[in-house]
Design a protein around this motif. Sequence first.
Motif, PDB file in Angstrom:
ATOM      1  N   GLU A   3     -25.380 -10.246 -42.738  1.00 16.51           N
ATOM      2  CA  GLU A   3     -24.316  -9.982 -43.701  1.00 16.51           C
ATOM      3  C   GLU A   3     -24.618 -10.649 -45.044  1.00 16.51           C
ATOM      4  O   GLU A   3     -24.451 -10.063 -46.112  1.00 16.51           O
ATOM      5  CB  GLU A   3     -22.969 -10.468 -43.131  1.00 16.51           C
ATOM      6  CG  GLU A   3     -21.786 -10.389 -44.091  1.00 16.51           C
ATOM      7  CD  GLU A   3     -21.582  -9.006 -44.734  1.00 16.51           C
ATOM      8  OE1 GLU A   3     -22.065  -8.003 -44.176  1.00 16.51           O
ATOM      9  OE2 GLU A   3     -20.961  -8.952 -45.822  1.00 16.51           O
ATOM     10  N   ARG A   4     -25.083 -11.856 -44.957  1.00 15.89           N
ATOM     11  CA  ARG A   4     -25.406 -12.608 -46.163  1.00 15.89           C
ATOM     12  C   ARG A   4     -26.536 -11.937 -46.955  1.00 15.89           C
ATOM     13  O   ARG A   4     -26.494 -11.856 -48.171  1.00 15.89           O
ATOM     14  CB  ARG A   4     -25.843 -13.997 -45.710  1.00 15.89           C
ATOM     15  CG  ARG A   4     -26.175 -14.884 -46.786  1.00 15.89           C
ATOM     16  CD  ARG A   4     -25.314 -16.114 -46.700  1.00 15.89           C
ATOM     17  NE  ARG A   4     -25.687 -16.934 -47.818  1.00 15.89           N
ATOM     18  CZ  ARG A   4     -25.846 -18.247 -47.744  1.00 15.89           C
ATOM     19  NH1 ARG A   4     -25.609 -18.878 -46.620  1.00 15.89           N
ATOM     20  NH2 ARG A   4     -26.196 -18.907 -48.808  1.00 15.89           N
ATOM     21  N   ILE A   5     -27.552 -11.459 -46.240  1.00 16.27           N
ATOM     22  CA  ILE A   5     -28.677 -10.783 -46.893  1.00 16.27           C
ATOM     23  C   ILE A   5     -28.200  -9.453 -47.486  1.00 16.27           C
ATOM     24  O   ILE A   5     -28.567  -9.095 -48.602  1.00 16.27           O
ATOM     25  CB  ILE A   5     -29.845 -10.557 -45.893  1.00 16.27           C
ATOM     26  CG1 ILE A   5     -30.427 -11.913 -45.443  1.00 16.27           C
ATOM     27  CG2 ILE A   5     -30.938  -9.700 -46.500  1.00 16.27           C
ATOM     28  CD1 ILE A   5     -31.312 -11.831 -44.201  1.00 16.27           C
TER      29      ILE A   5
ATOM     30  N   GLU B  81     -25.681  -7.626 -54.428  1.00 14.53           N
ATOM     31  CA  GLU B  81     -25.383  -8.342 -55.681  1.00 14.53           C
ATOM     32  C   GLU B  81     -26.645  -8.764 -56.413  1.00 14.53           C
ATOM     33  O   GLU B  81     -26.571  -9.425 -57.452  1.00 14.53           O
ATOM     34  CB  GLU B  81     -24.519  -9.568 -55.359  1.00 14.53           C
ATOM     35  CG  GLU B  81     -23.134  -9.162 -54.876  1.00 14.53           C
ATOM     36  CD  GLU B  81     -22.412 -10.299 -54.148  1.00 14.53           C
ATOM     37  OE1 GLU B  81     -22.901 -11.454 -54.214  1.00 14.53           O
ATOM     38  OE2 GLU B  81     -21.376 -10.023 -53.526  1.00 14.53           O
ATOM     39  N   GLU B  82     -27.788  -8.427 -55.852  1.00 17.71           N
ATOM     40  CA  GLU B  82     -29.075  -8.803 -56.435  1.00 17.71           C
ATOM     41  C   GLU B  82     -29.142 -10.303 -56.693  1.00 17.71           C
ATOM     42  O   GLU B  82     -29.614 -10.741 -57.743  1.00 17.71           O
ATOM     43  CB  GLU B  82     -29.341  -8.033 -57.734  1.00 17.71           C
ATOM     44  CG  GLU B  82     -29.214  -6.535 -57.550  1.00 17.71           C
ATOM     45  CD  GLU B  82     -30.140  -5.726 -58.471  1.00 17.71           C
ATOM     46  OE1 GLU B  82     -30.899  -6.325 -59.248  1.00 17.71           O
ATOM     47  OE2 GLU B  82     -30.098  -4.503 -58.369  1.00 17.71           O
TER      48      GLU B  82
ATOM     49  N   GLY C 246     -27.842 -19.073 -53.333  1.00 21.18           N
ATOM     50  CA  GLY C 246     -26.723 -19.323 -52.425  1.00 21.18           C
ATOM     51  C   GLY C 246     -25.398 -19.281 -53.157  1.00 21.18           C
ATOM     52  O   GLY C 246     -25.357 -19.263 -54.384  1.00 21.18           O
ATOM     53  N   PRO C 247     -24.292 -19.267 -52.403  1.00 23.03           N
ATOM     54  CA  PRO C 247     -22.961 -19.163 -53.023  1.00 23.03           C
ATOM     55  C   PRO C 247     -22.670 -20.322 -53.984  1.00 23.03           C
ATOM     56  O   PRO C 247     -21.968 -20.142 -54.972  1.00 23.03           O
ATOM     57  CB  PRO C 247     -21.997 -19.172 -51.833  1.00 23.03           C
ATOM     58  CG  PRO C 247     -22.803 -19.599 -50.648  1.00 23.03           C
ATOM     59  CD  PRO C 247     -24.233 -19.308 -50.944  1.00 23.03           C
ATOM     60  N   LYS C 248     -23.235 -21.482 -53.722  1.00 17.49           N
ATOM     61  CA  LYS C 248     -22.994 -22.608 -54.620  1.00 17.49           C
ATOM     62  C   LYS C 248     -24.106 -22.769 -55.649  1.00 17.49           C
ATOM     63  O   LYS C 248     -24.230 -23.815 -56.286  1.00 17.49           O
ATOM     64  CB  LYS C 248     -22.808 -23.901 -53.812  1.00 17.49           C
ATOM     65  CG  LYS C 248     -21.468 -23.904 -53.082  1.00 17.49           C
ATOM     66  CD  LYS C 248     -21.276 -25.125 -52.202  1.00 17.49           C
ATOM     67  CE  LYS C 248     -20.076 -24.929 -51.279  1.00 17.49           C
ATOM     68  NZ  LYS C 248     -20.439 -25.177 -49.870  1.00 17.49           N
TER      69      LYS C 248
ATOM     70  N   ARG D 184     -39.048  -4.024 -51.884  1.00 21.90           N
ATOM     71  CA  ARG D 184     -38.973  -3.079 -53.007  1.00 21.90           C
ATOM     72  C   ARG D 184     -38.317  -3.727 -54.222  1.00 21.90           C
ATOM     73  O   ARG D 184     -38.723  -3.487 -55.358  1.00 21.90           O
ATOM     74  CB  ARG D 184     -38.197  -1.823 -52.610  1.00 21.90           C
ATOM     75  CG  ARG D 184     -39.001  -0.895 -51.716  1.00 21.90           C
ATOM     76  CD  ARG D 184     -38.241   0.398 -51.502  1.00 21.90           C
ATOM     77  NE  ARG D 184     -38.993   1.348 -50.686  1.00 21.90           N
ATOM     78  CZ  ARG D 184     -38.850   2.669 -50.799  1.00 21.90           C
ATOM     79  NH1 ARG D 184     -37.997   3.183 -51.665  1.00 21.90           N
ATOM     80  NH2 ARG D 184     -39.549   3.478 -50.030  1.00 21.90           N
ATOM     81  N   TRP D 185     -37.279  -4.522 -53.971  1.00 15.66           N
ATOM     82  CA  TRP D 185     -36.613  -5.229 -55.079  1.00 15.66           C
ATOM     83  C   TRP D 185     -37.614  -6.147 -55.782  1.00 15.66           C
ATOM     84  O   TRP D 185     -37.699  -6.168 -57.015  1.00 15.66           O
ATOM     85  CB  TRP D 185     -35.418  -6.039 -54.538  1.00 15.66           C
ATOM     86  CG  TRP D 185     -34.583  -6.637 -55.635  1.00 15.66           C
ATOM     87  CD1 TRP D 185     -33.475  -6.084 -56.229  1.00 15.66           C
ATOM     88  CD2 TRP D 185     -34.789  -7.913 -56.270  1.00 15.66           C
ATOM     89  NE1 TRP D 185     -32.994  -6.930 -57.198  1.00 15.66           N
ATOM     90  CE2 TRP D 185     -33.779  -8.055 -57.250  1.00 15.66           C
ATOM     91  CE3 TRP D 185     -35.724  -8.928 -56.114  1.00 15.66           C
ATOM     92  CZ2 TRP D 185     -33.672  -9.177 -58.074  1.00 15.66           C
ATOM     93  CZ3 TRP D 185     -35.636 -10.045 -56.944  1.00 15.66           C
ATOM     94  CH2 TRP D 185     -34.615 -10.170 -57.904  1.00 15.66           C
ATOM     95  N   VAL D 186     -38.376  -6.891 -54.986  1.00 15.17           N
ATOM     96  CA  VAL D 186     -39.363  -7.825 -55.553  1.00 15.17           C
ATOM     97  C   VAL D 186     -40.411  -7.043 -56.351  1.00 15.17           C
ATOM     98  O   VAL D 186     -40.786  -7.434 -57.462  1.00 15.17           O
ATOM     99  CB  VAL D 186     -40.027  -8.659 -54.435  1.00 15.17           C
ATOM    100  CG1 VAL D 186     -41.156  -9.517 -54.995  1.00 15.17           C
ATOM    101  CG2 VAL D 186     -38.992  -9.544 -53.728  1.00 15.17           C
ATOM    102  N   LEU D 187     -40.862  -5.927 -55.792  1.00 17.47           N
ATOM    103  CA  LEU D 187     -41.867  -5.113 -56.485  1.00 17.47           C
ATOM    104  C   LEU D 187     -41.340  -4.601 -57.822  1.00 17.47           C
ATOM    105  O   LEU D 187     -42.017  -4.709 -58.848  1.00 17.47           O
ATOM    106  CB  LEU D 187     -42.261  -3.914 -55.615  1.00 17.47           C
ATOM    107  CG  LEU D 187     -43.405  -4.148 -54.640  1.00 17.47           C
ATOM    108  CD1 LEU D 187     -43.542  -2.963 -53.694  1.00 17.47           C
ATOM    109  CD2 LEU D 187     -44.718  -4.381 -55.397  1.00 17.47           C
TER     110      LEU D 187
END
Length: 276
Positions: free
Chosen positions: A28-30, A36-37, A65-67, A91-94
């Motif tokens: 979920e976190r990922i 949210e990128e 992280g959230p903080k 893909r995002w990193v690329l």
Amino acid sequence: ESSSQRWHLLSTLERAKDELQERVYWVERIRQAIEEESFELMAQPIMRLSDREVRHYEVLLRMRGPKGALISPAHFIPMAERSGQIVQIDRWVLRHSLRALSLIQARGISLAVNLSGQSLHDEGLQQFLLEELAATGADPHHLILEITETAAVTDFSSARGVLQALRDLGCRTALDDFGVGFSSFHYLGELPVDFIKIDGAFIRTLITNPESQVIVKAIADIASGFGKLAIAEFVEQEALVPLLTSYGISYGQGYHLGRPIPLSEAIPGVSHGDTT
Ligand code: C2E
Ligand code: CA
Ligand code: CA
Ligand code: CA
């Protein structure tokens, strides 16, 4: 059934439940981070040992992280690999690496980007890269893609195909974490790679451990025999530089030569926000 057996069963179930909850939490976190990128890219220099020139950087991923703290990929990449989310992350990193590359390639800088084993099965990868190269104006000759030796050997025919496809696009390729699986010496001649990154475990023990010396020398000889350039990871002290050079290893990467810094700082004039 004894009470001790029952207790054992309960504690096993309890542990399985904890593990499952942990996994659900991370998936979920990922998912949220992808949406949210909230990722950041770091860059670590790869130095040519002969003259200490830096013309390559490895791109390294962090999760915000959230903080606001930066979370190491060791914490979320294994989970993202299990869930398959890693393909989207790669893909995002690329995409972001290519945007950065388009701004710095004129200075002769290349970026090395990690691809997970799962991306070997991403059938749209080549098309994705073609589109992103066109959209960003990045030069594929300045892009190096790293695949771990383990992924390449467990999935040899996919790896060979994907590496060849990447080379056909004009990219260069690297075999990461090399030396962990000795059997791969045999595969090396058949894999279309330009660089071999010698696993840091051998380098950090090189000075004190004669066995590491034998292994690293052998890897260096094999690399040059196959016409590939060797990169030593985890160069943590100066004394390693002449030793690696004496083995014929051309490049080094490690905390002594340069720590990972935000990609935006590695590349003046490129702020991470600008590349979004
Ligand atoms: P890797 O590809 O082998 O990257 C090298 C790791 O070693 C990096 O850790 C780097 O910060 C660390 N390192 C560099 N020099 C030294 C040194 O001198 N000493 C020590 N002890 N460590 C050093 P990082 O950034 O935490 O990345 C860990 C792993 O996560 C990477 O290992 C790679 O397998 C994976 N990873 C990182 N970014 C990405 C990414 O964008 N996509 C994918 N698929 N995997 C990534
Ligand atoms: Ca790597
Ligand atoms: Ca590595
Ligand atoms: Ca590694």
